[in-house]
Design an enzyme around this catalytic site. Structure first.
Site, PDB file in Angstrom:
ATOM      1  N   SER A  37      10.598   5.365  -7.183  1.00  3.45           N
ATOM      2  CA  SER A  37      11.476   5.533  -6.810  1.00  3.45           C
ATOM      3  C   SER A  37      12.656   6.068  -7.947  1.00  3.45           C
ATOM      4  O   SER A  37      11.446   6.083  -8.782  1.00  3.45           O
ATOM      5  CB  SER A  37      12.057   3.533  -7.134  1.00  3.45           C
ATOM      6  OG  SER A  37      11.118   2.597  -6.226  1.00  3.45           O
TER       7      SER A  37
HETATM    8  N1  SAH Z   1       7.190   0.873  -6.902  1.00  2.70           N
HETATM    9  C1  SAH Z   1       6.941   2.575  -6.243  1.00  2.70           C
HETATM   10  C2  SAH Z   1       7.704   2.516  -5.081  1.00  2.70           C
HETATM   11  C3  SAH Z   1       7.266   2.283  -3.795  1.00  2.70           C
HETATM   12  S1  SAH Z   1       8.315   2.602  -2.383  1.00  2.70           S
HETATM   13  C4  SAH Z   1       7.060   3.591  -7.431  1.00  2.70           C
HETATM   14  O1  SAH Z   1       7.265   2.525  -8.696  1.00  2.70           O
HETATM   15  O2  SAH Z   1       7.704   3.728  -7.299  1.00  2.70           O
HETATM   16  C5  SAH Z   1       7.564   1.466  -1.888  1.00  2.70           C
HETATM   17  C6  SAH Z   1       6.293   0.807  -1.266  1.00  2.70           C
HETATM   18  O3  SAH Z   1       6.507  -0.207  -0.702  1.00  2.70           O
HETATM   19  C7  SAH Z   1       5.461   1.794  -0.146  1.00  2.70           C
HETATM   20  O4  SAH Z   1       4.372   2.622  -0.977  1.00  2.70           O
HETATM   21  C8  SAH Z   1       5.034   0.816   0.853  1.00  2.70           C
HETATM   22  O5  SAH Z   1       4.026   1.366   1.998  1.00  2.70           O
HETATM   23  C9  SAH Z   1       5.039  -0.398   0.114  1.00  2.70           C
HETATM   24  N2  SAH Z   1       5.132  -1.451   1.453  1.00  2.70           N
HETATM   25  C10 SAH Z   1       6.666  -1.881   2.172  1.00  2.70           C
HETATM   26  N3  SAH Z   1       6.568  -2.724   2.586  1.00  2.70           N
HETATM   27  C11 SAH Z   1       5.314  -3.552   1.988  1.00  2.70           C
HETATM   28  C12 SAH Z   1       4.896  -4.982   2.227  1.00  2.70           C
HETATM   29  N4  SAH Z   1       5.304  -5.394   3.394  1.00  2.70           N
HETATM   30  N5  SAH Z   1       3.775  -4.965   1.580  1.00  2.70           N
HETATM   31  C13 SAH Z   1       3.304  -3.739   0.199  1.00  2.70           C
HETATM   32  N6  SAH Z   1       3.811  -3.384   0.641  1.00  2.70           N
HETATM   33  C14 SAH Z   1       4.474  -2.747   0.883  1.00  2.70           C
END
Ligand code: SAH
Length: 220
Positions: free
Chosen positions: A69
């Site tokens: 993000s």
């Molecule tokens: N928190 C991260 C951003 C992650 S992007 C940061 O610090 O930048 C979003 C993440 O959510 C991805 O890795 C994706 O695989 C995960 N994701 C999507 N759907 C999900 C679900 N149902 N349960 C857990 N993780 C999920």
């Protein structure tokens, strides 16, 4: 501290502090959040080839079609989760590279973070536990739409992937007075803040954001 964690040039503390100044200029006021982001080395959470861009105001690819993000988005979500006070137990849905979980570890007593892609979770574990030694973060391979009933209730739930509606299980795992921050929408997304008050759930739609979609099931 290892050379990799300490950083140099575009990955140095000076570069990170400039990012924090830009966050402040963009309206982030919570000193605890700014302090946490000044402390956590964001460059170790991205691919080495992208490390020199880790402190730019952009989201970056982290493999498996997912993105780390934007720094301002991380700051805003943390600020909304804290609402100016200390946090006990926090759940993050979507660990991704682990950056936001690391930032949360500095503003909450305990952080639980779930991710559905096993390979990403393993990488995040190395960075958070082995490289940064953040002992108050626990990570699990799971579909975060179900929340984490064994650790509930949570003072805050931060969702890092967008859904069209808030997953019902998550709101149920909010402690009284707890807050959930999540992106809602498919084409256009907005950040939504849901608070559990004595009279029920109150929601507020906030600024436009861009997140990857929340998906079902897990991938080992
Ligand atoms: N928190 C991260 C951003 C992650 S992007 C940061 O610090 O930048 C979003 C993440 O959510 C991805 O890795 C994706 O695989 C995960 N994701 C999507 N759907 C999900 C679900 N149902 N349960 C857990 N993780 C999920």
């Amino acid at each position: 501290m290892s050379q990799r964690v300490r950083g140099i040039g575009m990955t140095s503390e000076r570069t990170r502090l400039r990012m924090v100044e830009r966050l402040r200029a963009s309206g982030v006021r919570d000193a605890a959040v700014l302090g946490a982001m000044a402390e956590i080395p964001r460059h170790i959470f991205v691919d080495e080839a992208l490390a020199s861009r880790a402190y730019d105001d952009v989201s970056l690819p982290l493999g498996h079609g997912q993105t780390i993000s934007h720094p301002l988005t991380v700051a805003r979500m943390c600020e909304l989760a804290r609402a100016g006070g200390p946090l006990g137990r926090v759940l993050e849905v979507g660990t991704g590279c682990g950056y936001q979980a690391a930032v949360l570890s500095k503003i909450a007593r305990e952080v639980f973070s779930v991710e559905r892609i096993g390979a990403l979770l393993e990488q995040a574990r190395v960075r958070i536990l082995r490289e940064l030694k953040l002992r108050n973060v626990r990570m699990k391979l799971a579909d975060g739409q179900e929340g984490l009933p064994e650790a509930a209730p949570f003072d805050a739930i931060v969702v890092a992937a967008a859904a069209s509606a808030p997953p019902a299980a998550l709101a149920e795992q909010l402690a009284p007075g707890g807050r959930m921050i999540l992106p809602l929408g498919t084409q256009k997304q907005r950040l939504c803040l849901i608070e559990r008050s004595a009279s029920g759930l109150i929601d507020n739609m906030l600024e436009e954001v861009h997140f990857v979609p929340l998906r079902s099931g897990t991938l080992r």
